[in-house]
Design an enzyme around this catalytic site. Structure first.
Site, PDB file in Angstrom:
ATOM      1  CG  ASN A 136       5.792  50.600  66.763  1.00 29.00           C
ATOM      2  OD1 ASN A 136       6.211  49.483  66.488  1.00 29.00           O
ATOM      3  ND2 ASN A 136       4.528  50.934  66.617  1.00 29.00           N
ATOM      4  N   GLY A 138       5.271  45.684  60.677  1.00 31.36           N
ATOM      5  CA  GLY A 138       6.091  46.760  60.130  1.00 31.36           C
ATOM      6  C   GLY A 138       5.322  47.514  59.076  1.00 31.36           C
ATOM      7  CB  SER A 139       6.511  49.768  56.454  1.00 31.04           C
ATOM      8  OG  SER A 139       7.459  48.941  55.837  1.00 31.04           O
ATOM      9  N   GLY A 173       5.853  44.576  54.207  1.00 30.89           N
ATOM     10  CA  GLY A 173       4.889  43.491  54.422  1.00 30.89           C
ATOM     11  C   GLY A 173       4.363  42.920  53.120  1.00 30.89           C
ATOM     12  CD  GLU A 175      -1.623  42.171  62.886  1.00 25.89           C
ATOM     13  OE1 GLU A 175      -2.217  43.217  62.533  1.00 25.89           O
ATOM     14  OE2 GLU A 175      -2.212  41.097  63.052  1.00 25.89           O
ATOM     15  CB  CYS A 177       0.156  50.171  63.943  1.00 25.34           C
ATOM     16  SG  CYS A 177       0.095  49.058  65.327  1.00 25.34           S
ATOM     17  CD  GLN A 203       8.499  57.840  61.918  1.00 24.80           C
ATOM     18  OE1 GLN A 203       8.739  56.755  61.439  1.00 24.80           O
ATOM     19  NE2 GLN A 203       7.495  58.600  61.465  1.00 24.80           N
ATOM     20  CD  GLU A 240       1.203  53.863  59.862  1.00 24.15           C
ATOM     21  OE1 GLU A 240       2.016  53.232  59.172  1.00 24.15           O
ATOM     22  OE2 GLU A 240       0.596  53.378  60.826  1.00 24.15           O
TER      23      GLU A 240
END
Ligand code: NAD
Length: 478
Positions: free
Chosen positions: A148, A224-225, A229, A246, A280, A327, A379
């Protein structure tokens, strides 16, 4: 065909091809890449490990010059690189140029930081002894990034890694290799010794997996997700590698009765829907107090319906397409889930056609939500926001904090008392008063609490915590 960059050169193309598709026009193939695998990743790690020591001892002027060169070229080419970014990721042209500009300044910031790496000198409590506290490079840093922010996120990891004397193995997201390749091409001409910077383009489960598992990689920084993570943190802990994550967000934006209505709607629209909600830090839960609710929702609906969704490169587009077919599928699934949970779809939420075939989605707002619904807890990572109605500030604060995430938290208010209270009590790494939850400057720390982040902060001077190790050295002179 474009290829990975390993040990100072772009490697020969392999057989596996990766096509980079424009989400605004899926008939447009932007570039074709050679997909690397485990063997190439191991070569990159070996090259980085061999180069790390001497780069770790390089002089600050050399680091400054290299990082400054990279930043200058990015800034000089911001329009061209911004257009490339918009074409491959789908954010609008001003957003693409803005992101590239931020990346340029990130390199400039860390060019300066290379001159300011310092330490402390203390007297020991033992007679005649002194203590030096210094920062040393970590060694080889593995950098794994999402799709992103194809330029800014790599920049805010690569620039500090190099600044503090580390070698890098960078794995960009497969969806957006063109921007990453352009960045690597600039770095390849910056004067950096061979092996210090390497980029491997390939799938996460091979290239990423190899980086995470290698004992020659001393630190992993990942954006990332949550699921990827969490797995990375566990594997890094098992081999005692440093790790910085993150991850996601479900960021609240509170609107109080005393807010400036126009400003609050503006903050909500920007925070929720710009960059197609694929941030995010996007505001996905808008929490509004009773007195302003009706006026706010009426104006928000009007402004959201008027947003022009279209080709990212068209000058009148305000909201670009969703970045990929998968997505888009996820966004549409969450829209269905919200309806089934009993939320009311106030506006949008439908796939629409553009002049070209792309992944266009109308920004969606749900009302009549309950914070226990999945649409309020998970999310979506798309242009989908919920609006809930609460009695007062205390109820709004409780709802804002009732989430597994804690990245960014916003409030629109003209009350000094509530603004101050919120800055202290919002359980998030970043707090915004009368500003969108998304949009953090390049020179300040970025990161969250709870499931949103793990490990030291990124960006600004705080980046040193992750990219260096502290050494305490004693000396007795007499
Ligand atoms: P993702 O976790 O699927 O992928 C991120 C990166 O990890 C990609 O480069 C991918 O190839 C790699 N990867 C995937 N599986 C892997 C594996 N098994 N081993 C090693 N590497 C692997 O996430 P995404 O879909 O690219 O990005 C979207 C997510 O990123 C969202 O959840 C979003 O919230 C989050 N995000 C967070 C921030 C932040 O700073 N907090 C910023 C941007 C995006």
């Amino acid at each position: 065909m474009k290829t990975s960059y390993i040990n100072g050169r772009f490697i020969e193309a392999g057989e596996q091809e990766l096509k980079n598709i424009n989400p605004s026009d899926i008939s447009d193939v932007i570039d074709t890449f050679s997909r690397a695998g485990r063997a190439e990743t191991r070569q990159a790690i070996t090259a980085a490990a061999a180069a790390a020591d001497s780069w770790g001892r390089s002089n600050p002027q050399q680091r400054f010059d290299i990082l400054d060169f990279i930043g200058s070229e990015i800034l000089a080419r911001r329009e061209e690189l911004g257009a490339l970014l918009s074409r491959e990721e789908g954010k609008t042209l001003p957003e693409g140029i803005g992101e590239v500009t931020r990346a340029g300044y990130l390199f400039k910031f860390f060019a300066g930081e290379a001159l300011r790496i310092g330490g402390e000198k203390l007297d020991s409590v033992r007679a005649g002894a002194t203590i030096d506290i210094t920062r040393e490079p970590v060694g080889v840093v593995g950098i794994i990034t999402p799709w992103n922010f194809p330029v800014a996120i790599p920049a805010w990891k690569i620039a500090p890694a190099l600044c503090y004397g580390n070698a890098v193995v960078f794995k960009p997201a497969e969806l957006v290799p063109s921007s990453a390749w352009a960045l690597a091409e600039i770095i390849s001409r910056s004067g950096l010794p061979a092996g210090v910077f390497n980029m491997v383009i390939g799938p996460g489960r091979e290239v990423g997996d190899e980086i995470i598992g290698s004992n020659e990689v001393q630190a992993i920084t990942f954006t990332g997700s949550v699921s990827t993570g969490t797995m990375i943190a566990q594997r890094c802990a098992a081999r005692m590698a440093k790790v910085q994550l993150e991850l996601g967000g479900k960021n609240p934006l509170i609107v109080l009765d005393d807010a400036d209505l126009e400003q609050a709607v503006d903050v909500a629209v920007q925070g929720s829907f710009y960059s197609t909600g694929q941030r995010c830090t996007a505001s996905s839960r808008i929490i509004v107090t009773d007195g302003i609710y009706n006026d706010f929702i009426a104006l928000l609906a009007k402004r959201t319906k008027a947003l022009r969704v279209g080709n990212a490169l068209s000058s009148d587009t305000q909201i670009g397409p969703v970045a990929s077919a998968s997505q888009l599928q996820q966004d549409l699934e969450y829209i269905e889930i919200a309806k089934q949970e009993g939320a009311t779809l106030l506006v949008g939420g439908k796939r629409i056609e553009g002049e070209t075939e792309g992944y266009y989605l109308q920004p969606a707002i749900f009302t009549d939500v309950d914070n226990r619904m999945r649409i309020c807890r998970e999310e979506v990572f798309g242009p989908v926001a919920t609006v809930s109605r609460v009695a007062d500030y205390e109820a709004a604060l409780a709802e804002a904090n009732d989430t597994q995430f804690g990245l960014s938290a916003g409030i629109c208010t003209t009350s000094l008392k509530y603004a101050e209270h919120y800055k202290r009590h919002a359980k998030a790494g970043m707090v915004m008063v009368n500003l969108p939850t998304a949009g953090v400057d390049y020179h300040v720390p970025f990161g969250g609490t709870k499931a949103s982040s793990y490990g030291p902060r990124e960006q600004g001077r705080y980046a040193a915590e992750f990219y260096t190790r502290v050494k305490t050295a004693y000396q007795k002179a007499d």
